[in-house]
Design a protein around this motif. Structure first.
Motif, PDB file in Angstrom:
ATOM      1  N   VAL A 296       0.841  -1.186   0.000  1.00  0.00           N
ATOM      2  CA  VAL A 296       0.000   0.000   0.000  1.00  0.00           C
ATOM      3  C   VAL A 296       0.882   1.243   0.000  1.00  0.00           C
ATOM      4  CG1 VAL A 296      -1.761   1.327   1.238  1.00  0.00           C
ATOM      5  CG2 VAL A 296      -1.850  -1.187   1.236  1.00  0.00           C
ATOM      6  N   PHE A 297       0.679   2.106  -1.013  1.00  0.00           N
ATOM      7  CA  PHE A 297       1.329   3.408  -1.046  1.00  0.00           C
ATOM      8  C   PHE A 297       0.292   4.441  -0.610  1.00  0.00           C
ATOM      9  CE2 PHE A 297       4.437   2.159  -4.697  1.00  0.00           C
ATOM     10  CZ  PHE A 297       5.184   1.415  -3.786  1.00  0.00           C
ATOM     11  N   LYS A 298       0.624   5.200   0.452  1.00  0.00           N
ATOM     12  CA  LYS A 298      -0.332   6.134   1.017  1.00  0.00           C
ATOM     13  C   LYS A 298      -0.064   7.563   0.568  1.00  0.00           C
ATOM     14  CE  LYS A 298      -1.404   3.455   5.168  1.00  0.00           C
ATOM     15  NZ  LYS A 298      -1.522   3.485   6.655  1.00  0.00           N
ATOM     16  N   ASN A 299      -1.128   8.346   0.574  1.00  0.00           N
ATOM     17  CA  ASN A 299      -1.024   9.752   0.211  1.00  0.00           C
ATOM     18  C   ASN A 299      -0.978  10.580   1.500  1.00  0.00           C
ATOM     19  OD1 ASN A 299      -0.970  12.159  -1.080  1.00  0.00           O
ATOM     20  ND2 ASN A 299      -2.913  11.911  -2.176  1.00  0.00           N
ATOM     21  N   ASP A 300       0.186  10.512   2.170  1.00  0.00           N
ATOM     22  CA  ASP A 300       0.364  11.288   3.385  1.00  0.00           C
ATOM     23  C   ASP A 300       1.699  12.012   3.339  1.00  0.00           C
ATOM     24  OD1 ASP A 300       2.289   9.349   3.901  1.00  0.00           O
ATOM     25  OD2 ASP A 300       1.005   8.227   5.286  1.00  0.00           O
ATOM     26  N   SER A 301       1.989  12.766   4.380  1.00  0.00           N
ATOM     27  CA  SER A 301       3.190  13.594   4.378  1.00  0.00           C
ATOM     28  C   SER A 301       4.466  12.774   4.407  1.00  0.00           C
ATOM     29  CB  SER A 301       3.167  14.552   5.583  1.00  0.00           C
ATOM     30  OG  SER A 301       3.083  13.816   6.806  1.00  0.00           O
ATOM     31  N   GLN A 302       4.400  11.541   4.852  1.00  0.00           N
ATOM     32  CA  GLN A 302       5.598  10.685   4.901  1.00  0.00           C
ATOM     33  C   GLN A 302       5.734   9.784   3.670  1.00  0.00           C
ATOM     34  OE1 GLN A 302       3.320  10.579   7.662  1.00  0.00           O
ATOM     35  NE2 GLN A 302       4.479  12.279   8.588  1.00  0.00           N
ATOM     36  N   SER A 303       4.744   9.822   2.772  1.00  0.00           N
ATOM     37  CA  SER A 303       4.714   8.869   1.647  1.00  0.00           C
ATOM     38  C   SER A 303       4.903   7.452   2.188  1.00  0.00           C
ATOM     39  CB  SER A 303       5.784   9.209   0.609  1.00  0.00           C
ATOM     40  OG  SER A 303       5.536  10.466   0.031  1.00  0.00           O
ATOM     41  N   SER A 304       4.024   7.073   3.072  1.00  0.00           N
ATOM     42  CA  SER A 304       4.160   5.814   3.796  1.00  0.00           C
ATOM     43  C   SER A 304       3.953   4.594   2.899  1.00  0.00           C
ATOM     44  CB  SER A 304       3.153   5.763   4.951  1.00  0.00           C
ATOM     45  OG  SER A 304       3.352   6.856   5.819  1.00  0.00           O
ATOM     46  N   VAL A 305       4.575   3.500   3.324  1.00  0.00           N
ATOM     47  CA  VAL A 305       4.449   2.220   2.628  1.00  0.00           C
ATOM     48  C   VAL A 305       4.089   1.146   3.641  1.00  0.00           C
ATOM     49  CG1 VAL A 305       5.581   0.467   1.220  1.00  0.00           C
ATOM     50  CG2 VAL A 305       6.191   2.873   0.950  1.00  0.00           C
ATOM     51  N   GLU A 306       3.077   0.357   3.338  1.00  0.00           N
ATOM     52  CA  GLU A 306       2.742  -0.806   4.135  1.00  0.00           C
ATOM     53  C   GLU A 306       2.878  -2.060   3.287  1.00  0.00           C
ATOM     54  OE1 GLU A 306      -1.099  -0.584   5.878  1.00  0.00           O
ATOM     55  OE2 GLU A 306      -0.575   1.022   7.294  1.00  0.00           O
ATOM     56  N   VAL A 307       3.463  -3.086   3.864  1.00  0.00           N
ATOM     57  CA  VAL A 307       3.583  -4.386   3.195  1.00  0.00           C
ATOM     58  C   VAL A 307       2.893  -5.420   4.071  1.00  0.00           C
ATOM     59  CG1 VAL A 307       5.123  -6.156   2.295  1.00  0.00           C
ATOM     60  CG2 VAL A 307       5.742  -3.726   2.099  1.00  0.00           C
ATOM     61  N   ASN A 308       1.838  -5.992   3.546  1.00  0.00           N
ATOM     62  CA  ASN A 308       1.041  -6.975   4.289  1.00  0.00           C
ATOM     63  C   ASN A 308       0.598  -6.422   5.642  1.00  0.00           C
ATOM     64  OD1 ASN A 308       1.359  -8.846   2.189  1.00  0.00           O
ATOM     65  ND2 ASN A 308       3.292  -9.589   3.053  1.00  0.00           N
ATOM     66  N   GLY A 309       0.190  -5.138   5.638  1.00  0.00           N
ATOM     67  CA  GLY A 309      -0.351  -4.516   6.843  1.00  0.00           C
ATOM     68  C   GLY A 309       0.681  -3.941   7.779  1.00  0.00           C
ATOM     69  N   VAL A 310       1.967  -4.071   7.490  1.00  0.00           N
ATOM     70  CA  VAL A 310       3.033  -3.581   8.365  1.00  0.00           C
ATOM     71  C   VAL A 310       3.705  -2.378   7.716  1.00  0.00           C
ATOM     72  CG1 VAL A 310       5.196  -4.149   9.531  1.00  0.00           C
ATOM     73  CG2 VAL A 310       3.411  -5.894   9.264  1.00  0.00           C
ATOM     74  N   ASP A 311       3.867  -1.298   8.466  1.00  0.00           N
ATOM     75  CA  ASP A 311       4.532  -0.106   7.949  1.00  0.00           C
ATOM     76  C   ASP A 311       6.011  -0.405   7.721  1.00  0.00           C
ATOM     77  OD1 ASP A 311       5.949   2.433   7.801  1.00  0.00           O
ATOM     78  OD2 ASP A 311       4.061   3.351   8.429  1.00  0.00           O
ATOM     79  N   ARG A 312       6.465  -0.249   6.486  1.00  0.00           N
ATOM     80  CA  ARG A 312       7.857  -0.528   6.152  1.00  0.00           C
ATOM     81  C   ARG A 312       8.556   0.720   5.604  1.00  0.00           C
ATOM     82  NH1 ARG A 312       8.790  -6.026   5.789  1.00  0.00           N
ATOM     83  NH2 ARG A 312      10.960  -5.343   5.888  1.00  0.00           N
ATOM     84  N   THR A 313       7.989   1.897   5.870  1.00  0.00           N
ATOM     85  CA  THR A 313       8.531   3.136   5.325  1.00  0.00           C
ATOM     86  C   THR A 313       9.991   3.331   5.707  1.00  0.00           C
ATOM     87  OG1 THR A 313       6.326   4.104   5.566  1.00  0.00           O
ATOM     88  CG2 THR A 313       8.139   5.610   5.102  1.00  0.00           C
ATOM     89  N   SER A 314      10.321   3.037   6.958  1.00  0.00           N
ATOM     90  CA  SER A 314      11.690   3.260   7.441  1.00  0.00           C
ATOM     91  C   SER A 314      12.651   2.160   7.025  1.00  0.00           C
ATOM     92  CB  SER A 314      11.687   3.375   8.973  1.00  0.00           C
ATOM     93  OG  SER A 314      11.189   2.181   9.562  1.00  0.00           O
ATOM     94  N   ASN A 315      12.143   1.098   6.379  1.00  0.00           N
ATOM     95  CA  ASN A 315      13.007  -0.030   5.984  1.00  0.00           C
ATOM     96  C   ASN A 315      13.394  -0.011   4.512  1.00  0.00           C
ATOM     97  OD1 ASN A 315      10.738  -1.630   8.067  1.00  0.00           O
ATOM     98  ND2 ASN A 315      12.904  -1.421   8.643  1.00  0.00           N
ATOM     99  N   LEU A 316      12.948   0.979   3.797  1.00  0.00           N
ATOM    100  CA  LEU A 316      13.226   1.008   2.351  1.00  0.00           C
ATOM    101  C   LEU A 316      14.702   1.258   2.078  1.00  0.00           C
ATOM    102  CD1 LEU A 316      10.135   3.096   1.161  1.00  0.00           C
ATOM    103  CD2 LEU A 316      10.384   0.621   1.291  1.00  0.00           C
ATOM    104  N   PRO A 317      15.218   0.662   0.977  1.00  0.00           N
ATOM    105  CA  PRO A 317      14.517  -0.218   0.024  1.00  0.00           C
ATOM    106  C   PRO A 317      14.427  -1.649   0.555  1.00  0.00           C
ATOM    107  CG  PRO A 317      16.775   0.081  -0.671  1.00  0.00           C
ATOM    108  CD  PRO A 317      16.606   0.936   0.564  1.00  0.00           C
ATOM    109  N   ILE A 318      13.407  -2.375   0.090  1.00  0.00           N
ATOM    110  CA  ILE A 318      13.244  -3.765   0.487  1.00  0.00           C
ATOM    111  C   ILE A 318      12.764  -4.585  -0.707  1.00  0.00           C
ATOM    112  CG2 ILE A 318      12.759  -3.307   2.918  1.00  0.00           C
ATOM    113  CD1 ILE A 318       9.772  -3.603   2.252  1.00  0.00           C
ATOM    114  N   ALA A 319      13.062  -5.882  -0.638  1.00  0.00           N
ATOM    115  CA  ALA A 319      12.583  -6.826  -1.646  1.00  0.00           C
ATOM    116  C   ALA A 319      11.541  -7.713  -0.999  1.00  0.00           C
ATOM    117  CB  ALA A 319      13.722  -7.659  -2.199  1.00  0.00           C
ATOM    118  N   VAL A 320      10.466  -7.949  -1.705  1.00  0.00           N
ATOM    119  CA  VAL A 320       9.396  -8.782  -1.164  1.00  0.00           C
ATOM    120  C   VAL A 320       9.024  -9.864  -2.177  1.00  0.00           C
ATOM    121  CG1 VAL A 320       8.490  -6.915   0.253  1.00  0.00           C
ATOM    122  CG2 VAL A 320       7.581  -7.250  -2.052  1.00  0.00           C
ATOM    123  N   LEU A 321       8.227 -10.786  -1.702  1.00  0.00           N
ATOM    124  CA  LEU A 321       7.758 -11.911  -2.520  1.00  0.00           C
ATOM    125  C   LEU A 321       8.930 -12.664  -3.151  1.00  0.00           C
ATOM    126  CD1 LEU A 321       4.884 -12.962  -3.076  1.00  0.00           C
ATOM    127  CD2 LEU A 321       4.980 -11.862  -5.305  1.00  0.00           C
ATOM    128  N   GLY A 322       9.899 -12.991  -2.269  1.00  0.00           N
ATOM    129  CA  GLY A 322      11.035 -13.767  -2.723  1.00  0.00           C
ATOM    130  C   GLY A 322      11.880 -13.060  -3.768  1.00  0.00           C
TER     131      GLY A 322
END
Length: 482
Positions: A296-322
């Motif tokens: 999920v890419f959100k339209n907020d001031s932090q440009s937040s990212v959620e992966v499977n319901g967990v906020d991963r904004t501070s962990n970018l960049p990340i690889a998912v789905l193997g």
């Protein structure tokens, strides 16, 4: 006595001379004529020329009666020998045997019909063609499914100054015929260039194979919102729900579903500018052989990212789905998700009225996509195809069919995009000046065709109630092209 002896000698000599000059009364058993058969009886013969022959100067006569006269066989019709028949006749030569001409010096051909030229020993080269030549002129006809490099199928050449040259000055090339290329049932000639999906260009090679550029197909929604399909069709849809923007599920075990979320535009508080709907974010769902993820890419001031319901904004960049998807932050307000096959989704978060979604799909996705961004088959006429498979020319019906019913049961459609420049004519000149910049050479090489965004730019800029809004709409119009 001497006189008697001399007389006897003269008598014997004269008698002998008289006998040697007397005519013969009999003939040979038959006439001695070549290439004939005979039927003779006594002093009469019927003479027939054998097959392929006729009596000389007889206008086609092949049989004649012969009689023995004074020891000679004489034809009743005046003929004396059989000659070979050549049909067609020998033009510059003579018929040696049935159907075989012997040409006079300086001539050639089956009937000696052609003058020998200096080019005979330097025959023009050719490939994949039928050829006919008389030594002076040569014609080539390409095999079926082949063409010359200019797209024609015939080439005529003549011998001039001991060289073969094309009669048509525009065909000054060798008589090489090449196989045609085929794309979607249409055939193309060697060297021919043509446009295909996503503004790519193909060139037909000499081996019948196509060489095509591989630019990504680009679809985009931005602003309030203005969308452009992969095939370049621009439209505005003012729905307030969640919609399948891009969907691919034609491979067993794999599925990609990009959902765009639309809400009423907070900025348009002015009741005179109704019917506003803006992007509020996106959800990317992907499945690969039993494994799935939701981004999920959100339209907020932090440009937040959620992966499977967990906020991963501070962990970018990340690889998912193997490792199938790589998520990163490209700028303070720009997020992207790139798939291992080259598919890329970019989210620009600048508040509701300036946000945008851009999907770049490799050519491997041509003809496979569905949703608000349309098909990728190079045909704009079928881009507004509904979820039920019906082609529409009404963006409202089309867009509403792609709503995600699990998120919002009833899609709120608030009408067509308003003609804001007509509503605020005093703003039009400034808007036209700013939007015309999209048509300049600066944007000529952009991956998205800038001219298609011009009308959308006018709608947004004429709606701007102040300088801040104007600059925001202008910037999003420019940046969505890059």
């Amino acid at each position: 006595m001497l006189k008697i002896l001399i007389g006897l000698i003269l008598f014997v000599h004269l008698g002998s001379a008289q006998r040697s000059t007397a005519p013969r009364s009999t003939c040979s058993r038959w006439p001695n004529i070549r290439h004939t058969t005979f039927d003779c009886s006594g002093s009469h013969c019927t003479v027939n020329c054998t097959t392929g022959y006729e009596f000389e100067d007889s206008n086609g006569q092949t049989s004649s009666e012969f009689n023995c006269i004074n020891g000679k066989w004489i034809s009743e019709s005046g003929v004396s020998k059989c000659e070979a028949i050549c049909d067609p006749a020998c033009v510059n030569g003579y018929c040696l045997s049935p159907g075989s001409c012997v040409c006079l010096e300086g001539y050639t051909g089956a009937q000696c019909e052609s003058a020998i030229s200096d080019c005979d020993n330097v025959y023009p080269g050719y490939t994949n063609a039928d050829v006919s030549s008389d030594g002076t002129f040569t014609s080539f006809t390409c095999y079926d499914g082949y063409t010359l490099q200019d797209g024609n199928t015939t080439l005529d050449m003549k011998c001039e100054n001991s060289q073969w040259i094309s009669i048509d000055p525009n065909q000054n090339f060798a008589a090489n015929c090449y196989p045609m290329c085929e794309y979607k049932g249409i055939k193309y000639t060697t060297g021919q260039k043509f446009k295909v999906e996503c503004d790519n260009e193909c060139t037909c090679g000499t081996d019948g194979d196509l060489s095509c550029t591989s630019k990504a197909c680009i679809g985009q929604c931005s602003g309030d919102p203005h969308c452009k399909t992969f095939d370049g069709l621009s439209y505005a849809y003012m729905g307030q729900c969640s919609y399948h923007l891009f969907k691919v599920d034609d491979i067993v075990g794999q599925e990609i579903d990009i959902i765009s979320h639309h809400t009423s535009c907070v900025y348009f508080a002015d009741p005179s500018v109704p019917n506003a709907s803006c992007l509020a974010g996106l959800t990317l769902n992907a499945k690969y052989f039993g494994r799935s993820t939701s981004i999920v890419f959100k339209n907020d001031s932090q440009s937040s990212v959620e992966v499977n319901g967990v906020d991963r904004t501070s962990n970018l960049p990340i690889a998912v789905l193997g490792g199938k998807i790589y998520i990163r932050k490209e700028d303070s307000n720009v997020l992207s998700a790139t798939f291992s096959d080259g598919l890329k989704v970019t989210w620009v978060s600048k508040g509701y009225y300036e946000s945008s979604i851009t999907v770049k799909a490799p050519i491997s996705y041509v003809g496979r996509t569905r949703g608000l961004l349309g098909t990728t088959d190079g045909d704009q006429t079928n881009d507004l195809i509904t979820a039920e498979g019906i082609v529409q020319n009404n963006a409202a019906i089309f867009g509403t069919s792609w709503r995600v019913t699990e998120i919002c049961d009833n899609s709120t459609f608030v009408g067509d995009a308003p003609d804001t420049c007509a509503m605020y004519p005093e703003r039009k000149a400034k808007a036209v000046e700013a939007c015309s910049y999209l048509k300049s050479e600066i944007f000529a090489e952009c991956p998205v065709d800038a001219t298609g965004n011009y009308e959308s730019c006018l709608i947004d800029l004429c709606a701007a109630q102040n300088e801040e809004a104007f600059n925001g709409f202008r910037d999003i119009a420019y940046t969505t092209l890059t």
